[in-house]
Design a protein around this motif. Structure first.
Motif, PDB file in Angstrom:
ATOM      1  N   HIS A  68      39.613  37.918  41.883  1.00  0.00           N
ATOM      2  CA  HIS A  68      39.964  38.762  40.733  1.00  0.00           C
ATOM      3  C   HIS A  68      39.701  40.227  41.045  1.00  0.00           C
ATOM      4  CE1 HIS A  68      39.480  35.654  37.236  1.00  0.00           C
ATOM      5  NE2 HIS A  68      40.636  35.550  37.847  1.00  0.00           N
ATOM      6  N   MET A  79      40.351  41.494  33.753  1.00  0.00           N
ATOM      7  CA  MET A  79      40.337  40.905  35.088  1.00  0.00           C
ATOM      8  C   MET A  79      41.714  40.339  35.369  1.00  0.00           C
ATOM      9  SD  MET A  79      36.801  38.851  35.644  1.00  0.00           S
ATOM     10  CE  MET A  79      37.128  37.643  34.396  1.00  0.00           C
ATOM     11  N   HIS A 101      36.319  40.816  43.070  1.00  0.00           N
ATOM     12  CA  HIS A 101      35.237  39.828  43.141  1.00  0.00           C
ATOM     13  C   HIS A 101      35.800  38.434  43.356  1.00  0.00           C
ATOM     14  CE1 HIS A 101      36.326  40.293  38.875  1.00  0.00           C
ATOM     15  NE2 HIS A 101      36.119  38.996  38.773  1.00  0.00           N
ATOM     16  N   MET A 103      35.685  35.124  41.848  1.00  0.00           N
ATOM     17  CA  MET A 103      35.316  34.546  40.546  1.00  0.00           C
ATOM     18  C   MET A 103      34.921  33.101  40.754  1.00  0.00           C
ATOM     19  SD  MET A 103      35.600  35.846  37.428  1.00  0.00           S
ATOM     20  CE  MET A 103      34.580  35.139  36.158  1.00  0.00           C
TER      21      MET A 103
HETATM   22 CU   LIG Z   1      36.825  37.509  37.445  1.00  0.00          CU
END
Ligand SMILES: [Cu+2]
Length: 138
Positions: A68, A79, A101, A103
């Protein structure tokens, strides 16, 4: 003598080949109590000589794993899926809080500070890359 000198220079400059795709500083945020999802962060450097395409991720510890990107516009944080994510040769992509990131959702067990979380980065035309990340309290 010349060969010997050359090998010393190679030793000093680090002749061990760097991995084609290098991941450093991987960590996972210790989730607050009663939350299930968390995120992993890292730095990914592409030394492969070619553009690589990050296609996704998976982990034995989580039911769902996604790549994400968090963006904030007009005070609203959202996101979005960041894959497919192209990484050019010699490029470093930084996954960090407030940005890209990994996720991590639907945990199969709880994690705490100091634990290790393993996940795999999946590429379009390469073998998966296994990453071991340390859990840290935010
Ligand atoms: Cu995320």
């Amino acid at each position: 003598m010349r060969t010997c000198l050359l090998s010393i220079i190679l030793m000093l400059t680090g002749c061990a080949p760097r991995p084609a795709i290098e991941v450093t500083g991987a960590w996972v945020r210790q989730p607050p109590p009663h939350t299930s999802a968390t995120a992993g962060y890292l730095q990914l450097t592409n030394n492969s000589g070619d553009t690589v395409v990050l296609a996704g991720a998976r982990s034995p510890h989580y039911g769902r794993v996604m790549i994400h990107r968090t963006t904030t516009a007009d005070g609203v944080t959202t996101m979005r899926h960041a894959t497919p994510l192209r990484v050019g040769d010699s490029e470093t992509v930084v996954f960090e809080p407030g940005g890209l990131h990994v996720m991590l959702m639907q945990p199969r067990h709880s994690i705490t500070d100091g634990d290790e979380v393993v996940f795999e980065l999946l590429f379009a035309e390469r073998e998966p890359l296994t990453v071991t990340a340390v859990v840290r309290a935010p």
